[in-house]
Design a protein around this motif. Structure first.
Motif, PDB file in Angstrom:
ATOM      1  N   ALA A  32       0.832  -1.211  -0.110  1.00 34.76           N
ATOM      2  CA  ALA A  32      -0.184   0.152  -0.131  1.00 34.76           C
ATOM      3  C   ALA A  32       0.920   1.215   0.054  1.00 34.76           C
ATOM      4  O   ALA A  32       0.704   2.279  -0.748  1.00 34.76           O
ATOM      5  CB  ALA A  32      -0.992  -0.028   1.302  1.00 34.76           C
ATOM      6  N   GLN A  33       1.907   1.244   0.729  1.00 36.18           N
ATOM      7  CA  GLN A  33       2.889   2.374   0.632  1.00 36.18           C
ATOM      8  C   GLN A  33       3.536   2.607  -0.492  1.00 36.18           C
ATOM      9  O   GLN A  33       3.747   3.613  -0.964  1.00 36.18           O
ATOM     10  CB  GLN A  33       3.868   2.123   1.760  1.00 36.18           C
ATOM     11  N   LEU A  66       2.331   1.929  -3.251  1.00 41.46           N
ATOM     12  CA  LEU A  66       1.323   2.576  -4.169  1.00 41.46           C
ATOM     13  C   LEU A  66       0.836   4.049  -3.758  1.00 41.46           C
ATOM     14  O   LEU A  66       0.021   4.509  -4.449  1.00 41.46           O
ATOM     15  CB  LEU A  66      -0.196   1.802  -4.199  1.00 41.46           C
ATOM     16  N   GLY A  67       1.495   4.493  -2.625  1.00 42.81           N
ATOM     17  CA  GLY A  67       1.213   5.839  -2.376  1.00 42.81           C
ATOM     18  C   GLY A  67       0.315   6.194  -1.207  1.00 42.81           C
ATOM     19  O   GLY A  67      -0.003   7.520  -0.962  1.00 42.81           O
ATOM     20  N   ALA A  68      -0.054   5.149  -0.618  1.00 38.18           N
ATOM     21  CA  ALA A  68      -1.015   5.401   0.564  1.00 38.18           C
ATOM     22  C   ALA A  68      -0.341   5.920   1.735  1.00 38.18           C
ATOM     23  O   ALA A  68       0.721   5.642   2.190  1.00 38.18           O
ATOM     24  CB  ALA A  68      -1.660   4.212   1.030  1.00 38.18           C
ATOM     25  N   ASN A  69      -0.995   6.954   2.305  1.00 40.54           N
ATOM     26  CA  ASN A  69      -0.634   7.493   3.751  1.00 40.54           C
ATOM     27  C   ASN A  69      -1.048   6.672   4.927  1.00 40.54           C
ATOM     28  O   ASN A  69      -1.754   5.688   4.773  1.00 40.54           O
ATOM     29  CB  ASN A  69      -0.789   8.980   3.783  1.00 40.54           C
ATOM     30  N   TRP A 119      -3.346   7.385   7.207  1.00 45.94           N
ATOM     31  CA  TRP A 119      -4.844   7.460   7.370  1.00 45.94           C
ATOM     32  C   TRP A 119      -5.168   6.452   6.329  1.00 45.94           C
ATOM     33  O   TRP A 119      -6.527   5.782   6.557  1.00 45.94           O
ATOM     34  CB  TRP A 119      -5.267   8.886   7.119  1.00 45.94           C
ATOM     35  N   GLN A 120      -4.693   6.385   4.981  1.00 38.63           N
ATOM     36  CA  GLN A 120      -5.472   5.629   3.972  1.00 38.63           C
ATOM     37  C   GLN A 120      -5.254   4.296   4.321  1.00 38.63           C
ATOM     38  O   GLN A 120      -6.211   3.285   3.945  1.00 38.63           O
ATOM     39  CB  GLN A 120      -4.869   6.099   2.510  1.00 38.63           C
TER      40      GLN A 120
END
Lengths: 272, 268
Positions: free
Chosen positions: A172-173, A175-178, A180-181
């Protein structure tokens, strides 16, 4: 000879065997009730089926002469409102705190031991404190339910979130997720099946805490009624109420199980 | 100047030295395959390139700048397992990247924006042959399809570097051969820099432009944790050379039988 562990009942047998204990208990009750009533027609301990019918009709279909309420239904309503509010708050807390503890190492370090200790306090032991702090009204009963099951749910969700494969969190990281996401789009949906399971397991304790608090201080509710009529040895009311509570709990459990199967098709499991 | 520079990297787990004196310069658009025995630190090296872990000492530079301290969209990854989100359908997995990129708070796109995102992944869906499975969940897909999905998902963010950790290790030989074709095809089209860990020496030779062998140069039977692995061979390869005998003898044929060294060596 076939081993016992390899003998399997057919479909008809499963239905028959499943019903057998219920039928047996009923038959034993009827025989015992009949034996006692033939000796003393005024016996209150094991009422006949007709007495149950009369009691249910009196409680559910006719208004109470004093208050004008249909006690069966007003008791059910009062109890269910308390139960649902308590369960909703506990579930919300379990989810939010659980995900936070499972996902964020700093929060885990700060609060996991605290939640663990909290979950070990016997909820009924703090009921007097709740009555003193929140009074004898609705709040103390709801807080008891929340206090009784929320810590368990927090720990359960925290474990489920911590068990999410590290690979998925890293992916997920990449793919750009922070953070909170990751919490809302990964941890939340992945822990929901576990939440439903925890909720189902919590139904029993939630009813326990509800009835205990209603027994001690209330003016309506299923638990209140049972403990009120106990003074008159009114088994003809108590037993149908117990059966009704059991039925309500059973229906809630079945509905949750069904909802889980439908909502979580992605798990590839057929529920249970 | 080279694209990826690894300078004197050492990595420890507690007292155990996993990697030591690792130095590497990699040009842009290379396809580096990394082979070695189990527990030789090749996956650890990949985790360092991903910033999943920080090296105990030494430094890693990308494009001349120190590597970002945590994983990000500049470096994509595909693992052997757990590479796709099980609760999202194939299409939802593919649009996840653009969703979290464009909707920072909700992490979701709705309505027209969502339709556009779905349309945008259509080509990629086709490129990896999943157009007929667009609305199925990963558990309904075969192992090969799941890995194709994971690769497509990683490529959509257009990472500068793609890291593959034994991505085809759990696939049967036929599926694996088709995945090799796909991987080479995608690499030629995107011109990414790829690092791929594999325990299959033939796979390493077939796919890579450069083969890195991780191994321990020093070995103490009484204290195997005292010495770490480093890069012992660094070979440019062009496709169809035979596997050199000395490397094959060291790494062993890829039939999965562990050597005595592997058994004494703990898993990493």
């Amino acid at each position: 000879m076939t081993r016992l562990v390899n003998k399997r009942p057919g479909r008809g047998h499963i239905l028959f065997l499943g019903l057998l204990p219920f039928v047996l208990v009923t038959v034993v009750y009827l025989i015992a009730s009949d034996a006692r009533l033939s000796e003393n027609p005024n016996d209150k301990l094991l009422p006949a089926l007709s007495s149950f019918g009369d009691a249910i009709e009196r409680m559910a279909l006719r208004p109470d002469p004093r208050s004008g309420a249909y006690l069966w239904w007003s008791d059910t309503w009062a109890s269910l409102v308390r139960l649902f509010i308590g369960l909703a708050i506990a579930t919300g807390l379990g989810l939010i705190v659980g995900i936070a503890l499972g996902l964020i190492p700093y929060l885990r370090a700060a609060f996991q031991p605290f939640v663990a200790v909290l979950s070990l306090i016997p909820p009924l032991a703090i009921l007097p404190i709740l009555f003193i702090v929140f009074g004898l009204g609705e709040v103390s009963k709801i807080v008891l339910i929340v206090f009784g099951i929320a810590p368990f749910m927090m720990r359960d969700i925290a474990i489920a979130v911590a068990a999410i494969p590290r690979e998925l969190v890293i992916k997920a990281q990449t793919l750009g997720a922070n953070s909170w996401q990751i919490a809302t789009r990964l941890a939340l949906p992945l822990s929901l099946p576990r939440l439903i399971a925890a909720l189902r397991l919590s139904l029993g304790p939630a009813w326990l805490f509800l009835i205990a608090s209603e027994a001690i201080a209330a003016t309506d509710g299923l638990g209140y009624r049972i403990f009120l009529v106990r003074r008159y040895l009114a088994m003809d009311v108590i037993l149908p109420y117990v059966a009704w509570i059991t039925l309500l709990a059973f229906v809630m459990d079945v509905l949750l199980a069904r909802a889980a199967v439908r909502a979580f098709r992605w798990t590839g499991e057929d529920g249970g | 100047m080279s694209f990826v520079s690894v300078r004197n990297v050492q990595h420890l787990y507690g007292d155990r030295i996993v990697l030591e004196r690792v130095n590497l310069e990699v040009e842009r658009e290379s396809f580096c395959t990394i082979v070695g025995l189990s527990g030789c630190g090749k996956s650890t090296f990949l985790r360092l390139l991903l910033s999943q872990e920080r090296p105990t000492s030494g430094e890693i530079l990308i494009d001349g700048k120190p590597i970002a301290p945590e994983p990000g969209p500049d470096r994509g990854v595909v693992y052997q397992r757990y590479s796709v989100f099980p609760h999202l359908t194939v299409t939802e997995n593919l649009i996840f990247g653009s969703e979290v990129d464009r909707a920072r708070f909700t992490g979701r796109l709705f309505g027209a924006a969502r339709r556009r995102a779905r349309d945008a992944v259509g080509d990629m869906l086709e490129a990896v042959g999943l157009e007929h499975a667009a609305d199925t969940y990963p558990h309904q897909l075969s192992g090969g399809m799941q890995q194709r999905l994971a690769i497509a998902q990683a490529l959509l963010r257009e990472p500068k570097i793609l890291l593959l950790d034994e991505p085809f290790g759990a696939l049967d030989p036929g599926t694996r051969a088709r995945m090799h074709e796909l991987m080479l095809d995608l690499w030629k089209r995107t011109r990414m820099t790829i690092f791929m860990v594999t325990h299959d020496l033939k796979e390493g030779f077939r796919l890579g432009t450069r083969l890195l062998v991780f191994d321990k140069v020093r070995w103490d039977d009484q204290a195997p944790e005292r010495y770490g692995a480093t890069i012992t061979y660094d070979l440019p390869i062009g496709g169809n050379e035979p596997v050199p005998e000395d490397i094959e003898a060291r790494i062993g044929p890829s039939d999965g039988t562990p050597t005595a060294r592997e058994i004494t060596d703990a898993d990493t």
